[in-house]
Motif scaffolding. Structure first.
Motif, mmCIF file in Angstrom:
data_model
loop_
_atom_site.group_PDB
_atom_site.id
_atom_site.type_symbol
_atom_site.label_atom_id
_atom_site.label_comp_id
_atom_site.label_asym_id
_atom_site.label_seq_id
_atom_site.Cartn_x
_atom_site.Cartn_y
_atom_site.Cartn_z
ATOM 1 N N LYS A 69 0.907 -1.321 -0.028
ATOM 2 C CA LYS A 69 -0.067 -0.156 -0.046
ATOM 3 C C LYS A 69 0.944 1.269 -0.087
ATOM 4 N N THR A 70 1.834 1.135 0.783
ATOM 5 C CA THR A 70 2.593 2.187 1.095
ATOM 6 C C THR A 70 3.173 2.754 -0.425
ATOM 7 N N THR A 71 3.843 1.867 -1.217
ATOM 8 C CA THR A 71 4.642 1.912 -2.404
ATOM 9 C C THR A 71 3.612 2.483 -3.455
ATOM 10 N N ILE A 72 2.355 2.030 -3.433
ATOM 11 C CA ILE A 72 1.325 2.417 -4.321
ATOM 12 C C ILE A 72 0.985 3.771 -4.164
ATOM 13 N N ALA A 73 0.849 3.864 -2.827
ATOM 14 C CA ALA A 73 0.108 5.403 -2.671
ATOM 15 C C ALA A 73 1.161 6.496 -2.801
ATOM 16 N N ALA A 74 2.804 6.224 -2.280
ATOM 17 C CA ALA A 74 3.655 7.215 -2.799
ATOM 18 C C ALA A 74 3.702 7.293 -4.307
ATOM 19 N N GLY A 75 3.806 6.374 -4.911
ATOM 20 C CA GLY A 75 3.971 6.262 -6.470
ATOM 21 C C GLY A 75 2.804 7.235 -7.086
ATOM 22 N N SER A 76 1.766 6.778 -6.633
ATOM 23 C CA SER A 76 0.548 7.608 -7.285
ATOM 24 C C SER A 76 0.584 9.026 -6.914
ATOM 25 N N ALA A 77 1.099 9.375 -5.961
ATOM 26 C CA ALA A 77 1.026 10.942 -5.567
ATOM 27 C C ALA A 77 2.227 11.628 -6.481
ATOM 28 N N LEU A 78 3.201 11.017 -6.270
ATOM 29 C CA LEU A 78 4.356 11.520 -7.192
ATOM 30 C C LEU A 78 4.035 11.668 -8.979
ATOM 31 N N LEU A 79 3.281 10.649 -9.312
ATOM 32 C CA LEU A 79 2.990 10.518 -10.745
ATOM 33 C C LEU A 79 1.896 11.714 -10.906
ATOM 34 N N ALA A 80 0.759 11.781 -9.993
ATOM 35 C CA ALA A 80 0.007 13.031 -10.447
ATOM 36 C C ALA A 80 0.590 14.240 -10.234
ATOM 37 N N ALA A 81 1.669 14.475 -9.043
ATOM 38 C CA ALA A 81 2.277 15.658 -8.972
ATOM 39 C C ALA A 81 2.947 15.870 -10.335
ATOM 40 N N GLU A 82 3.564 15.087 -11.080
ATOM 41 C CA GLU A 82 4.329 15.184 -12.411
ATOM 42 C C GLU A 82 3.695 15.686 -13.456
ATOM 43 N N ALA A 83 2.274 15.446 -13.510
ATOM 44 C CA ALA A 83 1.157 15.885 -14.179
ATOM 45 C C ALA A 83 0.621 17.512 -13.923
ATOM 46 N N GLY A 84 1.216 17.963 -13.011
ATOM 47 C CA GLY A 84 0.965 19.301 -12.492
ATOM 48 C C GLY A 84 -0.164 19.374 -11.343
ATOM 49 N N GLU A 85 -0.411 18.474 -10.649
ATOM 50 C CA GLU A 85 -1.471 18.517 -9.492
ATOM 51 C C GLU A 85 -0.645 18.948 -8.307
ATOM 52 N N ARG A 86 -1.286 19.620 -7.491
ATOM 53 C CA ARG A 86 -0.856 19.875 -6.121
ATOM 54 C C ARG A 86 -1.172 18.574 -5.083
ATOM 55 N N VAL A 87 -0.251 17.888 -4.695
ATOM 56 C CA VAL A 87 -0.739 16.487 -4.164
ATOM 57 C C VAL A 87 0.116 16.402 -2.840
ATOM 58 N N ALA A 88 -0.676 15.760 -1.614
ATOM 59 C CA ALA A 88 -0.171 15.379 -0.642
ATOM 60 C C ALA A 88 -0.311 13.914 -0.273
#
Length: 406
Positions: free
Chosen positions: A36-55
């Motif tokens: 879960k931790t790996t998937i959550a962290a990777g999802s957040a980083l990828l969303a931020a790479e697309a220009g989103e503000r993510v926590a």
């Protein structure tokens, strides 16, 4: 069609609904050790790479989010990459702030009843309270306006299910505690003549109201349209079975599951017979996953050659997982509770996928339905159109609990 036992309960009060924030919230849930931790962290980083503000944040006391990111993180959001912040939640400060007055009165009442100070203090620290206030921090993070999306690495399934249901259950009783203030005041005048029992005063009532509102905000966030659960599992029979039970419990409490993520699938092209046989068995179980979660979309992540640590490795994993999908998109919707008009009158339809019908029990009260499925319980406050009606019966139709009214 399978019937369910229906019983009547005395009248009870009703809770209140609160408006939700517009921030997208995604909760990654699953059995311990599925990634879960790996998937959550990777999802957040990828969303931020697309220009989103993510926590990306974690309610797991194991504190492994920083390990996955390869960074030391604390209880305040810290920037990891442009647009992506990470935080390891701790509910301790919020617990002390919100529970102080209520817990103080309970300690005085327990002391009056004859318990020593240590025993009274232990009894006022209800199990799960600290984790519950960590979830209140998630609500505050979503309401801050700083982020477009908040992704939550949840504790293992059993702890998280208990955590997600606490706002509704505790708020249910706190609401009644506050609504009976005038009765307690009248009783308090008489009790003061009999002894020194601590009486719940107006200050305590205000503290209870603040706490109730805080819990209502959490409950509102969890049940909002923009909040989703993603179930993370590995292609193992035991893990899949637990994930199915988890989806049943989530449906019972009205939480939307928007995707099932199958993690650590062995890659194609393996040469040795041992790992080829494992992959064949995993692929056979994928059909159970695709058909067993009520049509919710299935995403797959192959096992990497080495443990994905740090932003680059996590983003690479997530690209393969989501392909052309946006990590923050609503990827699907599990069926929601609806009210329909049946042949004999109104019907409440509540999807309970994978539920063991023999473990379903239903109590009917004035304006509420109390439902138990296995170890999980929920008090459903009925819509206004049903609140004044009587429950005529209940049955299962294609994994949907149908409660009939007259």
């Amino acid at each position: 069609m399978v019937g369910c036992r229906v019983r009547r309960l005395p009248a009870a009060g009703r809770g209140r609904a609160m408006s939700a924030t517009d921030t997208r919230v995604i909760l990654f849930m699953g059995k311990g050790g599925v990634g879960k931790t790996t998937i959550a962290a990777g999802s957040a980083l990828l969303a931020a790479e697309a220009g989103e503000r993510v926590a990306v944040t974690s309610t797991d006391p194991a504190h492994s989010l920083g390990d996955a990111l390869g960074r030391s993180i604390g209880s305040s959001p810290m920037q990891i990459t442009p647009g992506c912040h990470a935080q390891q939640l701790s509910g301790r400060e919020r617990l002390e702030d919100s529970w102080n007055e209520v817990g103080g009165w309970l300690r005085r009442a327990f002391a009056w009843a004859g318990l020593d100070e240590l025993e009274a203090q232990e009894l006022t620290l209800l199990p799960g309270l600290e984790e519950l206030f960590a979830l209140a921090e998630v609500a505050a993070l979503a309401a801050s306006g700083r982020f477009d999306t908040v992704m939550v690495d949840c504790a293992p399934t059993a702890e998280t299910l208990r955590l997600l249901t606490l706002p509704e259950v505790l708020g249910f009783y706190l609401d009644r505690f506050d609504s009976q203030r005038s009765l307690r005041k009248t009783a308090g005048d008489a009790l003061r003549r009999l002894g020194d029992l601590p009486i719940a005063d107006a200050q305590l009532a205000r503290a209870t109201r603040r706490l109730t509102d805080e819990l209502a905000a959490v409950n509102s966030l969890l049940s909002a349209d923009q909040t989703s659960v993603r179930l993370v599992l590995t292609p193992d029979r035991v893990v899949i079975a637990e994930a199915r039970r988890t989806q049943t419990a989530l449906s019972l409490h009205g939480f939307n599951t928007d995707a099932v993520i199958v993690n650590r699938l062995l890659p194609d092209g393996l040469t040795d017979q041992f790992t080829k046989d494992w992959r064949t068995a995993q692929l056979a179980r994928l059909s159970d996953v695709r058909s067993g979660f009520g049509g919710v979309d299935t995403l797959m992540a192959e096992m990497a050659a080495s443990e994905p640590i740090g932003p680059d490795a996590l983003v690479s994993l997530s690209r393969g997982l989501y392909e052309d999908r946006a990590p923050s998109a609503v990827l699907g919707r599990s069926q929601a509770m609806v009210v329909l008009t049946g042949a004999e009158g109104p019907e409440l339809h509540l999807p309970l996928p994978q539920a063991d019908k023999a473990q379903v029990d239903l109590w009917a009260g004035d304006g509420e339905v109390h439902l138990t499925v296995g170890d999980h319980h929920r008090n459903l406050v009925l819509p206004g159109a049903l609140a004044a009606l009587e429950v005529a019966g209940a049955s299962f139709v294609d994994d949907v609990l149908v409660v009939r009214f007259r």
